[in-house]
Design a protein around this motif. Sequence first.
Motif, mmCIF file in Angstrom:
data_model
loop_
_atom_site.group_PDB
_atom_site.id
_atom_site.type_symbol
_atom_site.label_atom_id
_atom_site.label_comp_id
_atom_site.label_asym_id
_atom_site.label_seq_id
_atom_site.Cartn_x
_atom_site.Cartn_y
_atom_site.Cartn_z
ATOM 1 N N MET A 1 2.979 16.061 -14.629
ATOM 2 C CA MET A 1 3.826 15.285 -13.713
ATOM 3 C C MET A 1 4.141 13.911 -14.295
ATOM 4 N N LEU B 1 7.678 12.193 -15.371
ATOM 5 C CA LEU B 1 8.181 10.997 -14.681
ATOM 6 C C LEU B 1 8.373 9.826 -15.642
ATOM 7 N N MET C 1 0.824 -1.204 0.000
ATOM 8 C CA MET C 1 0.000 0.000 0.000
ATOM 9 C C MET C 1 0.862 1.259 0.000
ATOM 10 N N TYR D 1 2.375 1.632 -3.366
ATOM 11 C CA TYR D 1 1.390 2.107 -4.336
ATOM 12 C C TYR D 1 1.238 3.623 -4.240
ATOM 13 N N LEU D 2 1.043 4.106 -3.009
ATOM 14 C CA LEU D 2 0.915 5.544 -2.825
ATOM 15 C C LEU D 2 2.176 6.268 -3.261
ATOM 16 N N LEU E 1 4.426 5.314 -5.430
ATOM 17 C CA LEU E 1 4.610 5.261 -6.874
ATOM 18 C C LEU E 1 3.606 6.150 -7.585
ATOM 19 N N MET E 2 2.361 6.086 -7.133
ATOM 20 C CA MET E 2 1.294 6.754 -7.864
ATOM 21 C C MET E 2 1.183 8.229 -7.513
ATOM 22 N N LEU E 3 1.432 8.581 -6.242
ATOM 23 C CA LEU E 3 1.196 9.966 -5.819
ATOM 24 C C LEU E 3 2.478 10.760 -5.557
ATOM 25 N N PHE E 4 3.329 10.228 -4.646
ATOM 26 C CA PHE E 4 4.495 11.004 -4.226
ATOM 27 C C PHE E 4 5.470 11.234 -5.365
ATOM 28 N N LEU E 5 5.781 10.155 -6.070
ATOM 29 C CA LEU E 5 6.833 10.228 -7.080
ATOM 30 C C LEU E 5 6.524 11.247 -8.181
ATOM 31 N N PRO E 6 5.304 11.251 -8.729
ATOM 32 C CA PRO E 6 5.015 12.269 -9.749
ATOM 33 C C PRO E 6 5.177 13.697 -9.219
ATOM 34 N N ILE E 7 4.718 13.935 -7.982
ATOM 35 C CA ILE E 7 4.821 15.284 -7.417
ATOM 36 C C ILE E 7 6.286 15.664 -7.237
ATOM 37 N N LEU E 8 7.054 14.682 -6.726
ATOM 38 C CA LEU E 8 8.488 14.896 -6.517
ATOM 39 C C LEU E 8 9.183 15.227 -7.837
ATOM 40 N N THR E 9 8.811 14.481 -8.888
ATOM 41 C CA THR E 9 9.443 14.698 -10.198
ATOM 42 C C THR E 9 9.202 16.118 -10.682
#
Lengths: 265, 275
Positions: B111, B115, A1, A4-5, A7-15
């Motif tokens: 985003m 990525l 879980m 998933y969060l 990969l799906m949420l944090f990583l795009p924002i971080l990028t």
Amino acid sequence: MVLYLLLMLFLPILTLFATGFSLPPDRFWSIATSNLAWATYGITISLALGSAVCNGVFGTLVAWVLVRYDFPGKKLIDASIDIPFALPTAVAGVVLTTVYSENGILGRLFAPGSPLGSLWGEEGLRLAFARPGVFIAMTFVSLPFVIRTVQPVLEDMEKEVEEAAWCLGASPATTFWYVIFPPLIPSILTGVALAFSRAVGEFGSVVIIAANLPFDDMVSSVLIFQRLEQFDYPGATVIGIMMLFLSVALLFVINLLQNWSSKSG
Amino acid sequence: MVKGKKISIEFLLITIALLFLGAMIYMPLLALLAEVVQGGWDVIVKTWHDRNFQSAVLLTILTAGIAVPLNTIFGLCTAWVLVRQRFPGRALVMTILDLPFSISPVVVGLMLVLLYGKHGWLGQIFDRFNIPIVFNLPGMVLATIFVSLPFVAREVMPILEEVGTAEEEAAKTLGASGWQTFWLVTVPNIKWGILYGVLLTNARAMGEFGAVSVLSGNILGKTQTLPLFIEEVYTNYQTGEAFAASLVLAMLALVTLVLKEWLSQKTGSGHRRIH
């Protein structure tokens, strides 16, 4: 879980942040404050604020009518309030453009030569494919927020307090402004902030109803989209970060408002 | 006298409210219906047989078919962990969980392009295995997952909190395993909440435009979902087809609302929850 969060949420924002802040600061600054960028911020924020205030006024009125009065078809109307949330934004854009364009049922009222249109000069008032259209689309997509935040507070309000005010000789207007309205303020403001936040980011319906002319009716999200189409990633990223800052700030304000309304309610 | 004045104010307020809702909601929807009727049966049949329309419908069902189950399973796990466990950073996770509701869909698309694009952190990895993400189906699925992620968790969390832990603890003392407790005790308690969340997730997944639009190459017939198809044909002045396709999605929205109404009567709550 957590993965998933992550990969799906944090990583795009971080990028997004990593990409934006890997630009030299002066380059970042010049993109963020270019004339076109400033123009879109101004147009986006002023129209979104206008639509949020409009929803604040009419939303409170609709909530009041739905809670306090009885009339035929009330249940159906109450259920239909959620339509803007359920209707895909592309469909919203298409139907609003149809109704508010120069030949549309409501757009016709403001067309050149018509009585209402003449009030705005010879050209009439252009609704679709201009700023008013963007305003209408923003109002539509964020319409349920104020109604749905105010309704439960009005329902919980005890009628005795109002009656007491009446018995003590207060006029209906005084009762409204001094007894009914103050407890509603936190929930109205929460709804307005939610509506504003939704309107600022809206894309689908706005891109369809607007002419998307720079410096005229182009909003920030459309600018990002156009830059992406031209593969101008730095240009899109910087504006994206500015918009994200605004959403996070709004989220913070909304949390504060919600705490306030749960305390006073 | 006073009574009469009161009724006239009531009448006035109801009229204003209905005028506002009429101009914003009812007129546009009726206009859509009128346009489809005016277009006639031929346009509907033509749209139905349009290859691009058919593939858009299939693609819409496919993306929702992947995104909804994934978001349901992980939304359930997220809700359970956030309600039942206490850990540092819990408040932060709750705040971030709400972000997909407030970020502009275009920024979401941006985003994901950064990525998973050619030079992105994950894009480079997938590129090595020759798996295209951006401007292809996987990218559109990722965008759909992102925008519809919080619904199940958001709907289930308050119900989990309300149900409490007493029944779960009783099951455990009676010797039930963790899984047995979850499936036989927890899930039945929250099933209407889950269904409610699934409904909202599906509506958002099938209707998403902005984020999916950024991630799609917008190649007609290949990577178009229904909302993208509508925008494309509408801006190409094939308004008849656009209205017919819009009506399909509008029906979906109405069905969603009716089911939602029915579910909220089942649970006795959730009716007034926003989002």
